[in-house]
Design a protein around this motif. Sequence first.
Motif, mmCIF file in Angstrom:
data_model
loop_
_atom_site.group_PDB
_atom_site.id
_atom_site.type_symbol
_atom_site.label_atom_id
_atom_site.label_comp_id
_atom_site.label_asym_id
_atom_site.label_seq_id
_atom_site.Cartn_x
_atom_site.Cartn_y
_atom_site.Cartn_z
ATOM 1 N N ASP A 124 63.407 -0.317 119.004
ATOM 2 C CA ASP A 124 62.868 -1.663 119.149
ATOM 3 C C ASP A 124 61.644 -1.829 118.251
ATOM 4 N N ARG A 125 61.000 -3.004 118.397
ATOM 5 C CA ARG A 125 59.861 -3.321 117.518
ATOM 6 C C ARG A 125 58.567 -3.421 118.323
ATOM 7 N N ARG A 126 58.499 -2.690 119.440
ATOM 8 C CA ARG A 126 57.350 -2.875 120.337
ATOM 9 C C ARG A 126 56.030 -2.372 119.786
ATOM 10 N N ALA A 168 57.415 -23.704 116.654
ATOM 11 C CA ALA A 168 58.015 -22.810 117.643
ATOM 12 C C ALA A 168 59.454 -22.567 117.220
ATOM 13 N N TYR A 169 59.963 -21.382 117.546
ATOM 14 C CA TYR A 169 61.301 -20.976 117.108
ATOM 15 C C TYR A 169 62.197 -20.796 118.337
ATOM 16 N N GLN A 170 63.174 -21.705 118.457
ATOM 17 C CA GLN A 170 64.208 -21.549 119.490
ATOM 18 C C GLN A 170 65.203 -20.532 118.935
ATOM 19 N N HIS A 216 63.783 -1.612 110.205
ATOM 20 C CA HIS A 216 62.433 -2.005 110.633
ATOM 21 C C HIS A 216 61.859 -3.039 109.668
ATOM 22 N N CYS A 217 60.838 -3.730 110.153
ATOM 23 C CA CYS A 217 60.230 -4.816 109.376
ATOM 24 C C CYS A 217 59.291 -4.317 108.286
ATOM 25 N N GLY A 218 59.130 -3.002 108.198
ATOM 26 C CA GLY A 218 58.248 -2.458 107.175
ATOM 27 C C GLY A 218 58.762 -1.115 106.688
ATOM 28 N N ALA A 265 64.160 -9.693 123.894
ATOM 29 C CA ALA A 265 65.605 -9.471 124.009
ATOM 30 C C ALA A 265 66.394 -10.663 123.489
ATOM 31 N N PHE A 266 65.724 -11.801 123.367
ATOM 32 C CA PHE A 266 66.417 -13.013 122.929
ATOM 33 C C PHE A 266 66.698 -13.049 121.422
ATOM 34 N N TYR A 267 66.311 -11.995 120.711
ATOM 35 C CA TYR A 267 66.702 -11.892 119.294
ATOM 36 C C TYR A 267 68.069 -11.200 119.156
ATOM 37 N N GLY A 268 68.697 -10.852 120.263
ATOM 38 C CA GLY A 268 69.945 -10.082 120.218
ATOM 39 C C GLY A 268 70.986 -10.592 119.231
ATOM 40 N N LEU A 291 60.917 -7.344 105.930
ATOM 41 C CA LEU A 291 61.805 -6.376 105.267
ATOM 42 C C LEU A 291 63.028 -5.982 106.088
ATOM 43 N N ASP A 292 63.127 -6.436 107.326
ATOM 44 C CA ASP A 292 64.167 -5.861 108.198
ATOM 45 C C ASP A 292 65.597 -6.095 107.716
ATOM 46 N N GLU A 293 65.828 -7.204 107.026
ATOM 47 C CA GLU A 293 67.184 -7.428 106.516
ATOM 48 C C GLU A 293 67.502 -6.521 105.328
ATOM 49 N N ALA A 315 52.285 -15.485 116.914
ATOM 50 C CA ALA A 315 52.544 -14.914 118.235
ATOM 51 C C ALA A 315 54.048 -14.706 118.366
ATOM 52 N N LYS A 316 54.484 -13.558 117.850
ATOM 53 C CA LYS A 316 55.907 -13.223 117.911
ATOM 54 C C LYS A 316 56.077 -12.042 118.866
ATOM 55 N N TYR A 317 56.888 -12.280 119.879
ATOM 56 C CA TYR A 317 57.045 -11.292 120.939
ATOM 57 C C TYR A 317 58.244 -10.379 120.701
ATOM 58 N N LEU A 366 56.025 -15.492 107.385
ATOM 59 C CA LEU A 366 55.689 -14.079 107.614
ATOM 60 C C LEU A 366 56.058 -13.665 109.029
ATOM 61 N N SER A 367 57.210 -12.995 109.161
ATOM 62 C CA SER A 367 57.711 -12.683 110.499
ATOM 63 C C SER A 367 57.569 -11.213 110.870
ATOM 64 N N GLY A 368 56.859 -10.429 110.056
ATOM 65 C CA GLY A 368 56.849 -8.983 110.262
ATOM 66 C C GLY A 368 55.850 -8.457 111.269
ATOM 67 N N ALA A 404 61.284 -19.449 103.363
ATOM 68 C CA ALA A 404 61.996 -18.175 103.284
ATOM 69 C C ALA A 404 61.370 -17.168 104.239
ATOM 70 N N ASP A 405 62.237 -16.403 104.889
ATOM 71 C CA ASP A 405 61.748 -15.346 105.768
ATOM 72 C C ASP A 405 61.127 -14.252 104.911
ATOM 73 N N LEU A 406 59.870 -13.911 105.219
ATOM 74 C CA LEU A 406 59.213 -12.849 104.468
ATOM 75 C C LEU A 406 59.036 -11.652 105.392
HETATM 76 C C1 PBG Z 1 62.628 -10.706 111.494
HETATM 77 C C2 PBG Z 1 63.118 -11.852 112.309
HETATM 78 C C3 PBG Z 1 63.838 -11.790 113.505
HETATM 79 C C4 PBG Z 1 64.105 -13.110 113.862
HETATM 80 C C5 PBG Z 1 63.568 -13.915 112.879
HETATM 81 N N1 PBG Z 1 62.938 -13.116 111.942
HETATM 82 C C6 PBG Z 1 64.348 -10.631 114.267
HETATM 83 C C7 PBG Z 1 63.420 -9.688 114.890
HETATM 84 O O1 PBG Z 1 62.196 -9.816 114.835
HETATM 85 O O2 PBG Z 1 63.923 -8.725 115.470
HETATM 86 C C8 PBG Z 1 64.861 -13.543 115.079
HETATM 87 C C9 PBG Z 1 65.385 -14.944 115.042
HETATM 88 C C10 PBG Z 1 66.375 -15.254 116.099
HETATM 89 O O3 PBG Z 1 66.636 -14.447 117.013
HETATM 90 O O4 PBG Z 1 66.936 -16.359 116.037
HETATM 91 N N2 PBG Z 1 62.929 -10.894 110.125
#
Ligand code: PBG
Length: 330
Positions: free
Chosen positions: A219-221, A273-275, A132-134, A203-206, A124-126, A198-200, A168-170, A120-122
Amino acid sequence: MTPTPGRVRLRRTRATPAMRRLVAETRLHPAELVLPVFVREGLTEPRPITSMPGVVQHTRDSLKQAVAEAAAAGLGGVMLFAIPAVRDAVGSQATEPDGILNLAIADAVAEAGDALVVQADLCLDEFTDHGHCGVLTPTGTVDNDATLVRYADMALAQAAAGAHLVGLSGMMDGQTAVVRDALDDAGHQDVAVLAYAAKYASAFYGPFREAVESQLEGDRRTYQMDPANRREAAREIAIDIAEGADVVMVKPAMSYLDVLADVAAASTVPVAAYQVSGEYAMIEAAAANGWIERRRAILESVLSIRRAGADHVLTYYATELAGWLAEETR
Ligand code: PBG
């Protein structure tokens, strides 16, 4: 004089399908694939995500079906993301036992919990109305330490729902330690922690933002990593492993294969790794235009992520790809 290559002819081991298969250094297996899935509260029909052709927001029922198919295909796991009907500043629905994500975790575990790892994605952004993630300070920046308190509660809610692994993706500092301690204190020693180490800020999360109906402006920079940085990933990984991560992740995948190779060489725990959504969308768009061969491009992209060092890959292609692998002898 005719130039000759001498005794060394690399083409010998490329000459036939059987020879190429014998010497292939990397192979794909369904157990190394994890399918990310979306479930949305209140839907009566699955809803297509336009920027990710073929991917939908599921109803609770269609999610169960997708999880069953993933298990039948032999996947290693599913990663659940959920979109609640109501959002607020602190993301309350993330920690409600009957919040959509927690219900979906229980559904997935009931459906196929013995066959694959329910993740499960842990984050808060959803669940937040600001996206934001927090949680935010009065001036609007993301409050790291106040967010950790929410993550600990979220981990407990997900573990209570039966999650095998929390993702933990935050990108909050200290999140792995806080979640590990919270789980252990509550008797959930067996729930694993995947650190999106290492989550960058990419732009590929669009397309994902459409998939989860993100409310984010800006953004989340200030919390995700700068795409310019390679060495810094080593610090993230070392800290997460020290804090107790069972698996570390690099994300996105294809633009970060150098980072992935570094992490794979240094990590003492499995590396994922996450495609991501934008990588999926690019392949789909080019294939739809007839500009690339879809199946070959998908196989090559995931193979290259494995070759760079990922032990397993989160990809929206997981179930379809596993089906192809079953057809091939490679
Ligand atoms: C944050 C989260 C994101 C993705 C996975 N978990 C979005 C973000 O960080 O902005 C992106 C996954 C994808 O683009 O496939 N809960």
